[in-house]
Design a protein around this motif. Sequence first.
Motif, PDB file in Angstrom:
ATOM      1  N   ASN A  27       0.824  -1.207   0.000  1.00  5.58           N
ATOM      2  CA  ASN A  27       0.000   0.000   0.000  1.00  5.58           C
ATOM      3  C   ASN A  27       0.862   1.261   0.000  1.00  5.58           C
ATOM      4  N   ARG A  28       1.945   1.227   0.767  1.00  4.03           N
ATOM      5  CA  ARG A  28       2.837   2.383   0.823  1.00  4.03           C
ATOM      6  C   ARG A  28       3.508   2.632  -0.524  1.00  4.03           C
ATOM      7  N   GLU A  29       3.940   1.565  -1.185  1.00  2.91           N
ATOM      8  CA  GLU A  29       4.572   1.725  -2.490  1.00  2.91           C
ATOM      9  C   GLU A  29       3.576   2.277  -3.511  1.00  2.91           C
ATOM     10  N   LEU A  30       2.337   1.857  -3.426  1.00  5.13           N
ATOM     11  CA  LEU A  30       1.308   2.421  -4.298  1.00  5.13           C
ATOM     12  C   LEU A  30       1.071   3.888  -3.973  1.00  5.13           C
ATOM     13  N   ASP A  31       1.072   4.220  -2.681  1.00  8.19           N
ATOM     14  CA  ASP A  31       0.929   5.616  -2.255  1.00  8.19           C
ATOM     15  C   ASP A  31       2.013   6.503  -2.859  1.00  8.19           C
ATOM     16  N   LEU A  32       3.199   5.937  -3.051  1.00  6.55           N
ATOM     17  CA  LEU A  32       4.335   6.689  -3.584  1.00  6.55           C
ATOM     18  C   LEU A  32       4.332   6.765  -5.108  1.00  6.55           C
ATOM     19  N   GLY A  33       3.300   6.190  -5.713  1.00 11.97           N
ATOM     20  CA  GLY A  33       3.176   6.293  -7.169  1.00 11.97           C
ATOM     21  C   GLY A  33       3.929   5.230  -7.940  1.00 11.97           C
ATOM     22  N   LYS A  34       4.256   4.123  -7.300  1.00 13.13           N
ATOM     23  CA  LYS A  34       5.023   3.077  -7.963  1.00 13.13           C
ATOM     24  C   LYS A  34       4.118   1.997  -8.556  1.00 13.13           C
ATOM     25  N   THR A  79       4.258  11.064  -0.887  1.00 13.57           N
ATOM     26  CA  THR A  79       3.176  10.275  -1.438  1.00 13.57           C
ATOM     27  C   THR A  79       2.387  11.135  -2.426  1.00 13.57           C
ATOM     28  N   LEU A  80       1.526  10.496  -3.194  1.00 14.20           N
ATOM     29  CA  LEU A  80       0.685  11.239  -4.129  1.00 14.20           C
ATOM     30  C   LEU A  80      -0.195  12.241  -3.397  1.00 14.20           C
ATOM     31  N   LEU A  81      -0.727  11.840  -2.244  1.00 18.93           N
ATOM     32  CA  LEU A  81      -1.566  12.759  -1.466  1.00 18.93           C
ATOM     33  C   LEU A  81      -0.760  13.911  -0.899  1.00 18.93           C
ATOM     34  N   ASP A  82       0.452  13.629  -0.407  1.00 15.50           N
ATOM     35  CA  ASP A  82       1.313  14.692   0.115  1.00 15.50           C
ATOM     36  C   ASP A  82       1.647  15.695  -0.984  1.00 15.50           C
ATOM     37  N   GLU A  83       1.911  15.163  -2.154  1.00 19.09           N
ATOM     38  CA  GLU A  83       2.239  16.037  -3.286  1.00 19.09           C
ATOM     39  C   GLU A  83       1.046  16.928  -3.633  1.00 19.09           C
ATOM     40  N   TYR A  84      -0.149  16.341  -3.598  1.00 22.55           N
ATOM     41  CA  TYR A  84      -1.348  17.124  -3.878  1.00 22.55           C
ATOM     42  C   TYR A  84      -1.550  18.200  -2.818  1.00 22.55           C
ATOM     43  N   GLN A  85      -1.405  17.837  -1.541  1.00 25.97           N
ATOM     44  CA  GLN A  85      -1.610  18.797  -0.463  1.00 25.97           C
ATOM     45  C   GLN A  85      -0.600  19.940  -0.537  1.00 25.97           C
ATOM     46  N   LYS A  86       0.618  19.627  -0.933  1.00 25.68           N
ATOM     47  CA  LYS A  86       1.626  20.680  -1.079  1.00 25.68           C
ATOM     48  C   LYS A  86       1.222  21.647  -2.185  1.00 25.68           C
ATOM     49  N   TRP A  87       0.760  21.093  -3.305  1.00 21.56           N
ATOM     50  CA  TRP A  87       0.297  21.949  -4.396  1.00 21.56           C
ATOM     51  C   TRP A  87      -0.932  22.760  -3.963  1.00 21.56           C
ATOM     52  N   ARG A  88      -1.866  22.127  -3.296  1.00 15.64           N
ATOM     53  CA  ARG A  88      -3.111  22.778  -2.868  1.00 15.64           C
ATOM     54  C   ARG A  88      -2.848  23.912  -1.890  1.00 15.64           C
ATOM     55  N   SER A  89      -1.740  23.816  -1.125  1.00 15.66           N
ATOM     56  CA  SER A  89      -1.441  24.852  -0.126  1.00 15.66           C
ATOM     57  C   SER A  89      -1.200  26.215  -0.771  1.00 15.66           C
ATOM     58  N   GLY A  90      -0.999  26.246  -2.068  1.00 11.02           N
ATOM     59  CA  GLY A  90      -0.822  27.524  -2.765  1.00 11.02           C
ATOM     60  C   GLY A  90      -2.136  28.211  -3.090  1.00 11.02           C
TER      61      GLY A  90
END
Length: 228
Positions: A27-34, A79-90
Motif C-alpha cells: 500500500n505504501r509503495e502504491l501511495d508513492l506512485g510506484k 506520497t501522491l496525497l502529500d504532493e497534492y496537499q503541497k500543491w493545494r497549499s498555494g
Amino acid sequence: KGFTFAVVRFHAPNDVRDAMREARFINRELDLGKLVTFTFRSEGQKEEKFLYNVSDPNDLDLIDISAPSAGGKSGKRKTLLDEYQKWRSGYSVLTDWQDWQAGLKVFMQRHRERYNALLTLLEVEYPNTSAIAIFRLIDDPYEYTQPVKQGDVVIVWSPCRDGGDMSLETRTTTTPVVVSKIMSWLEKNNALVSWRYRTDAADTDQGEGGNLDYDHVFRKLFQKTRVF
C-alpha cells in the motif's frame, strides 16, 4: 521469494514475514506512485504462489517525481496525497475558480505523464509474459473545498494473448480464479483503496478505443465525465 495464497513473502532482500506488514508495504509503495506487479508460480501440485515486484517510474527518467515540488529540499519522496496537499497549499477558499482550474490542469498533466511512464515500465518489464499490475492515481477535485480521491488501477496484463505463444504459468496468471485469489488477498489485508478499476489489456496504446487510454481509465476509475 514469493507468497502462497495465504502467506506473503516479498520478492526483495528484506524479508517481511507478516501478511499485514506485507500488505502495508504494498500500500505504501502504491501511495508513492510506484508500479506493483504480481506473477503466478506453480512448483508442483502442493505449492502455488505469487511473486511480486515493485518498480519506480522515476527510474526511467521520463518524469521527475523527485522534483522539489514533490520531494521538497530534503529530497524525501512524497506520497501522491502529500504532493497534492503541497500543491493545494498555494490556494485557498478565496481562490478564483478559474485560477484553481488553470493550476489544476498543470498539476494533473504531471500525473498523466506519470501514468504513461508506469505503462512504459509495464511494457519494458513484461514484454512477453503476463502479470497482474497495480498502480494508484489521484483525481482532479472540481474546486478547492472538494476532497481528493485515490483510486487503484488493476491491469490483467497479457501481451501475448492474441499470439497464443504462452507458457502454462503465463496463461495461468491471468485466469479468473488466480486473479480472484490475489485480489481477495489484497482486499482482505487492506492493500488497496476503495476506488478501483480493473481491466484486461494486451497493449498500452493511447487514444480512443484503447483499454489503457488515460482518459478512458480515469473516467472509469473515478466516474468522471471530464479529464484534464
